[in-house]
Scaffold this active site. Structure first.
Site, PDB file in Angstrom:
ATOM      1  N   LYS A  99      -6.819  -4.282  13.790  1.00  0.00           N
ATOM      2  CA  LYS A  99      -5.657  -3.698  14.312  1.00  0.00           C
ATOM      3  C   LYS A  99      -5.328  -4.212  15.687  1.00  0.00           C
ATOM      4  CE  LYS A  99      -5.232  -1.148  10.700  1.00  0.00           C
ATOM      5  NZ  LYS A  99      -4.074  -1.477   9.885  1.00  0.00           N
ATOM      6  N   ASN A 136       1.534  -2.284   5.504  1.00  0.00           N
ATOM      7  CA  ASN A 136       0.913  -0.999   5.543  1.00  0.00           C
ATOM      8  C   ASN A 136      -0.394  -0.825   4.890  1.00  0.00           C
ATOM      9  OD1 ASN A 136       1.105   2.067   5.669  1.00  0.00           O
ATOM     10  ND2 ASN A 136       0.647   1.602   3.622  1.00  0.00           N
ATOM     11  N   TYR A 158     -12.686  -2.722  12.225  1.00  0.00           N
ATOM     12  CA  TYR A 158     -11.292  -2.169  11.510  1.00  0.00           C
ATOM     13  C   TYR A 158     -10.458  -2.470  13.130  1.00  0.00           C
ATOM     14  CZ  TYR A 158      -7.917   1.429  10.809  1.00  0.00           C
ATOM     15  OH  TYR A 158      -6.552   2.053  10.534  1.00  0.00           O
ATOM     16  N   ALA A 162     -10.791  -4.323  15.519  1.00  0.00           N
ATOM     17  CA  ALA A 162     -10.361  -5.791  15.915  1.00  0.00           C
ATOM     18  C   ALA A 162      -9.447  -6.163  14.995  1.00  0.00           C
ATOM     19  CB  ALA A 162     -11.780  -6.759  15.725  1.00  0.00           C
ATOM     20  N   GLY A 176       0.824  -1.109  -0.048  1.00  0.00           N
ATOM     21  CA  GLY A 176       0.074  -0.021  -0.043  1.00  0.00           C
ATOM     22  C   GLY A 176       0.905   1.333  -0.003  1.00  0.00           C
ATOM     23  N   ALA A 177       1.831   1.266  -0.769  1.00  0.00           N
ATOM     24  CA  ALA A 177       2.454   2.404  -0.746  1.00  0.00           C
ATOM     25  C   ALA A 177       2.545   3.552  -2.115  1.00  0.00           C
ATOM     26  CB  ALA A 177       4.254   1.645  -1.095  1.00  0.00           C
ATOM     27  N   SER A 178       1.185   3.451  -2.547  1.00  0.00           N
ATOM     28  CA  SER A 178       1.028   4.370  -3.514  1.00  0.00           C
ATOM     29  C   SER A 178       0.661   5.512  -3.059  1.00  0.00           C
ATOM     30  CB  SER A 178      -0.123   3.882  -4.727  1.00  0.00           C
ATOM     31  OG  SER A 178      -1.239   3.391  -3.758  1.00  0.00           O
TER      32      SER A 178
END
Ligand code: NAP
Length: 244
Positions: free
Chosen positions: A156, A87, A152, A154, A9-11
């Protein structure tokens, strides 16, 4: 020797900042994305323009075959992966009773399963090397729980437990596993929050500001470095001083 990093997810947002920061400290970076090819290529081009090495690679982290292809491509291009930054993530704001099965499943698949699948692939390359580092991006909400983001939160919280367990499992192989737990960071993920809400969140933050992606990237860079070589299984909050 160049070390290879994969940042999922580095865009955009935090992942893009991590990719740029890691390249600055010497990593050759695979810039993963799912849909935003142009944005990911721009991140890779920026890294190359600063003298680093990077390439953009499309893979949905919830699909094991695509994750394998990502790791194969990174290893082929730059050599075995020595750093994975888990990420990539998606948010869902709403009441639990309004979420469909598909909404819940997608949260779990991307935010929890995705990081687990990528870590499994990383372990396959790192264990034979007897070295490596995995850094997971959790969230303050995984520590304290967020209303209207129960699934979300949960996921994390799961990432935090996964970090602690995997650190024990991979420590004897010389692999460190840590977690950065951001507070509120100004990215697309928070674009739905109104300026009033952002102001309230700012007021609740002891340092009286919202974080930047670079704030998180600096913490990730620290955990990737040899200077942190005796740190594993830890959760590093980057949240402006909020008590969790
Ligand atoms: P963002 O700006 O929304 O960016 C999300 C990134 O994840 C994008 O690069 C996106 O790729 C990628 N992505 C989404 N689903 C994917 C999938 N299935 N496979 C591969 N890539 C995928 O998010 P952000 O705010 O930077 O958040 C990054 C991480 O930090 C997330 O794990 C988030 O939960 C966590 N976090 C954020 C905050 C915050 O306040 N922003 C706070 C705590 C924790 P595309 O561009 O191709 O869609």
């Amino acid at each position: 020797m160049t070390k290879t990093a994969i940042v999922t997810g580095a865009s955009r947002g935090i992942g893009a900042a991590c990719a740029v920061e890691l390249a600055r400290i010497g990593y050759a970076v695979a810039v993963n994305y799912r849909v935003n090819k142009n944005a990911a290529e721009k991140v890779a081009e920026r890294i190359v323009s600063e003298g680093g090495q990077a390439f953009a690679f499309c893979a949905d982290i919830s699909v094991p075959e695509e994750v394998s292809a990502l790791f194969d491509a990174a290893a082929k291009r730059f050599g075995s992966v020595s750093l994975l930054v888990n990420n990539a993530g998606i948010s869902h704001i709403g009441l639990l009773q309004d979420m469909t099965d598909a909404d819940i499943r997608r949260q779990l698949e991307v935010n929890l399963m995705g990081a687990i699948i990528c870590s499994r692939e990383a372990a396959k390359q790192m264990v034979p090397q007897k070295s490596g580092s995995i850094i997971n991006i959790a969230s303050m909400w995984g520590e304290v729980g967020a209303s209207c983001e129960a699934v979300y939160s949960a996921c994390k919280a799961g990432i935090i437990g996964f970090t602690k367990a995997l650190a024990k499992e991979l420590g004897p192989s010389g692999i460190r596993v840590n977690c950065v737990s951001p507070g509120v960071i100004r990215t697309d993920m928070n674009s739905e929050l109104t300026e009033d809400t952002l102001r309230e969140l700012t007021d609740e933050t002891p340092l009286l500001r919202i974080g930047s992606p670079e704030d998180v990237a600096k913490a990730v860079a620290f955990l990737s470095r040899d200077e942190s070589s005796f740190i594993t299984g830890q959760i590093l909050p980057v949240n402006g001083g909020i008590t969790v």
